[in-house]
Design a protein around this motif. Structure first.
Motif, short mmCIF file in Angstrom:
data_model
loop_
_atom_site.label_atom_id
_atom_site.label_comp_id
_atom_site.label_asym_id
_atom_site.label_seq_id
_atom_site.Cartn_x
_atom_site.Cartn_y
_atom_site.Cartn_z
N ALA A 138 0.82 -1.21 0.00
CA ALA A 138 0.00 0.00 0.00
C ALA A 138 0.86 1.26 0.00
CB ALA A 138 -0.94 0.00 1.21
N ASN A 139 2.02 1.18 0.63
CA ASN A 139 2.92 2.33 0.66
C ASN A 139 3.54 2.58 -0.70
OD1 ASN A 139 3.57 0.66 3.53
ND2 ASN A 139 2.78 2.73 3.71
N LEU A 140 3.83 1.50 -1.41
CA LEU A 140 4.36 1.66 -2.78
C LEU A 140 3.34 2.35 -3.68
CD1 LEU A 140 6.10 -1.81 -3.24
CD2 LEU A 140 7.23 0.42 -3.15
N ALA A 141 2.05 2.18 -3.35
CA ALA A 141 0.98 2.81 -4.12
C ALA A 141 0.72 4.24 -3.70
CB ALA A 141 -0.31 1.99 -4.00
N GLY A 142 1.43 4.72 -2.65
CA GLY A 142 1.31 6.11 -2.25
C GLY A 142 0.82 6.37 -0.84
N MET A 143 0.40 5.33 -0.11
CA MET A 143 -0.07 5.55 1.25
C MET A 143 1.11 5.84 2.17
SD MET A 143 -2.20 2.98 3.80
CE MET A 143 -0.69 2.23 4.48
N PRO A 144 1.00 6.85 3.04
CA PRO A 144 2.10 7.15 3.96
C PRO A 144 2.32 6.02 4.96
CG PRO A 144 0.50 8.95 3.87
CD PRO A 144 -0.13 7.79 3.18
N PHE A 145 3.54 5.96 5.51
CA PHE A 145 3.81 5.05 6.61
C PHE A 145 3.27 5.63 7.90
CE2 PHE A 145 6.75 3.38 3.56
CZ PHE A 145 6.92 2.05 3.91
N THR A 146 3.55 6.91 8.12
CA THR A 146 3.05 7.60 9.31
C THR A 146 3.36 9.08 9.18
OG1 THR A 146 3.03 7.59 11.74
CG2 THR A 146 5.18 7.38 10.67
N ARG A 147 2.97 9.84 10.18
CA ARG A 147 3.31 11.26 10.25
C ARG A 147 3.88 11.55 11.63
NH1 ARG A 147 -1.65 13.19 7.07
NH2 ARG A 147 -0.79 13.59 5.00
N TYR A 148 4.83 12.48 11.69
CA TYR A 148 5.40 12.91 12.96
C TYR A 148 5.10 14.39 13.18
CZ TYR A 148 8.12 8.60 13.20
OH TYR A 148 8.50 7.28 13.27
N GLN A 149 4.94 14.74 14.44
CA GLN A 149 4.72 16.14 14.80
C GLN A 149 5.61 16.49 15.98
OE1 GLN A 149 0.65 17.56 15.04
NE2 GLN A 149 1.12 18.85 16.81
N ALA A 150 6.32 17.61 15.87
CA ALA A 150 7.15 18.12 16.95
C ALA A 150 6.55 19.42 17.46
CB ALA A 150 8.58 18.35 16.47
N ASP A 151 6.34 19.50 18.75
CA ASP A 151 5.85 20.72 19.40
C ASP A 151 6.90 21.17 20.41
OD1 ASP A 151 2.93 20.95 18.42
OD2 ASP A 151 3.04 18.89 19.15
N LEU A 152 7.25 22.44 20.37
CA LEU A 152 8.29 22.94 21.27
C LEU A 152 8.02 24.39 21.65
CD1 LEU A 152 10.27 24.95 19.42
CD2 LEU A 152 11.09 22.77 18.54
N GLU A 153 8.77 24.83 22.66
CA GLU A 153 8.81 26.24 23.02
C GLU A 153 10.27 26.64 23.14
OE1 GLU A 153 6.91 29.54 26.12
OE2 GLU A 153 6.82 27.39 26.60
N LEU A 154 10.64 27.69 22.42
CA LEU A 154 12.02 28.15 22.36
C LEU A 154 12.17 29.47 23.10
CD1 LEU A 154 14.87 27.63 21.04
CD2 LEU A 154 14.09 29.08 19.16
N GLN A 155 13.24 29.58 23.84
CA GLN A 155 13.55 30.84 24.54
C GLN A 155 14.80 31.46 23.95
OE1 GLN A 155 13.49 31.22 29.02
NE2 GLN A 155 15.70 31.47 28.73
N MET A 156 14.75 32.76 23.75
CA MET A 156 15.92 33.50 23.29
C MET A 156 16.17 34.67 24.22
SD MET A 156 16.54 35.56 19.72
CE MET A 156 18.05 36.49 19.45
N GLU A 157 17.40 34.77 24.72
CA GLU A 157 17.83 35.91 25.53
C GLU A 157 18.84 36.72 24.74
OE1 GLU A 157 17.48 34.30 30.13
OE2 GLU A 157 19.44 34.32 29.14
N ILE A 158 18.73 38.03 24.85
CA ILE A 158 19.72 38.92 24.25
C ILE A 158 20.52 39.54 25.39
CG2 ILE A 158 20.11 40.96 22.82
CD1 ILE A 158 17.49 40.33 21.40
N VAL A 159 21.83 39.36 25.33
CA VAL A 159 22.72 39.77 26.40
C VAL A 159 23.71 40.79 25.85
CG1 VAL A 159 24.39 38.95 28.12
CG2 VAL A 159 22.49 37.48 27.41
N ASP A 160 23.91 41.89 26.56
CA ASP A 160 24.85 42.88 26.08
C ASP A 160 26.28 42.50 26.44
OD1 ASP A 160 25.32 43.59 28.73
OD2 ASP A 160 24.19 45.47 28.63
N ALA A 161 27.23 43.35 26.09
CA ALA A 161 28.65 43.04 26.29
C ALA A 161 29.03 42.97 27.76
CB ALA A 161 29.51 44.08 25.58
#
Length: 229
Positions: A138-161
């Motif tokens: 079925a996969n050779l005919a085009g059906m996907p194997f599966t799907r993955y989803q990544a959910d995250l939260e990213l933090q960025m700090e800006i620091v002076d000299a």
């Protein structure tokens, strides 16, 4: 016999899937007023700890479905987590240089990145059963194997000299990818692509939050002595 069939299907999958390209690590979404050049620092422990945990869980669960309930070897863990960590450094460095800072000049501070939340799910798990039952026909005919989803939260700090944190931003990101012949990725590349998409979305959110502060950030960064002095 089943092991041989599974190995054959795996080889076909690797040969017939998309791979990550240089363009996957870039997006064009620059700030209106780019900041001065900044050093990049990544809180590697926050990324590696979550990526390693997800790797163990994913490999153990997927192998158990095929009757092989074994954890991956130390070499496999090092290789796959290492690739994911290299992705983090590459994409965040590109985000800084492509979209957030000026391309020239002395570095006037630091951009510090930390992963504060991460979760990976497999919303396409329902395709696994017909994939196994049809020996991947079925996969050779085009059906996907599966799907993955990544959910995250990213933090960025800006620091002076002077090592003073002058701004901190957080934003969520979600990335979705398909494991499939021809148009999708293999499992390992799908994980990495989902992570890249989630990080890029989080960075867009961070830049949107930064826009009202750009004049202040530029002034405060330029008021301090350059980092390399």
């Amino acid at each position: 016999m089943k092991k041989m069939l599974f190995a054959l299907c795996a080889l076909i999958l690797l040969a017939g899937c998309r791979t990550l390209q240089v363009t996957d690590y870039h997006q064009h979404s620059p700030l209106k007023e780019p900041l001065p050049a900044l050093k990049m620092k990544v809180h590697a422990e926050s990324f590696a700890a979550r990526f390693a945990g997800e790797l163990f869980e994913d490999v153990v669960v997927s192998n158990s479905m095929y009757g092989y309930p074994w954890v991956p070897s130390p070499f496999e863990v090092h290789t796959r987590v290492g690739a994911s960590m290299q992705d983090v450094f590459t994409i965040l460095a590109n985000e800084l240089s492509d979209n957030m800072t000026r391309s020239s000049g002395e570095k006037t501070g630091e951009a510090r990145f930390k992963l504060v939340y991460y979760n990976r799910t497999m919303p396409g798990w329902g395709w696994v059963i017909p994939s196994v039952m049809t020996l991947n026909i079925a996969n050779l005919a085009g059906m996907p194997f599966t799907r993955y989803q990544a959910d995250l939260e990213l933090q960025m700090e800006i620091v002076d000299a002077n090592q003073r944190v002058i701004a901190q931003y957080r934003a969520p990101g979600t990335g979705k990818t398909t494991v499939a012949f021809y148009y999708g990725y293999d499992g390992a590349s799908a994980h990495r692509k989902a992570n890249l998409l989630a990080l890029q979305e989080a960075m867009r959110g961070i830049r949107n939050k930064m826009e009202p502060d750009l004049a202040r950030l530029n002034n405060e960064l330029l008021a301090a002595e350059p980092v390399n002095k």
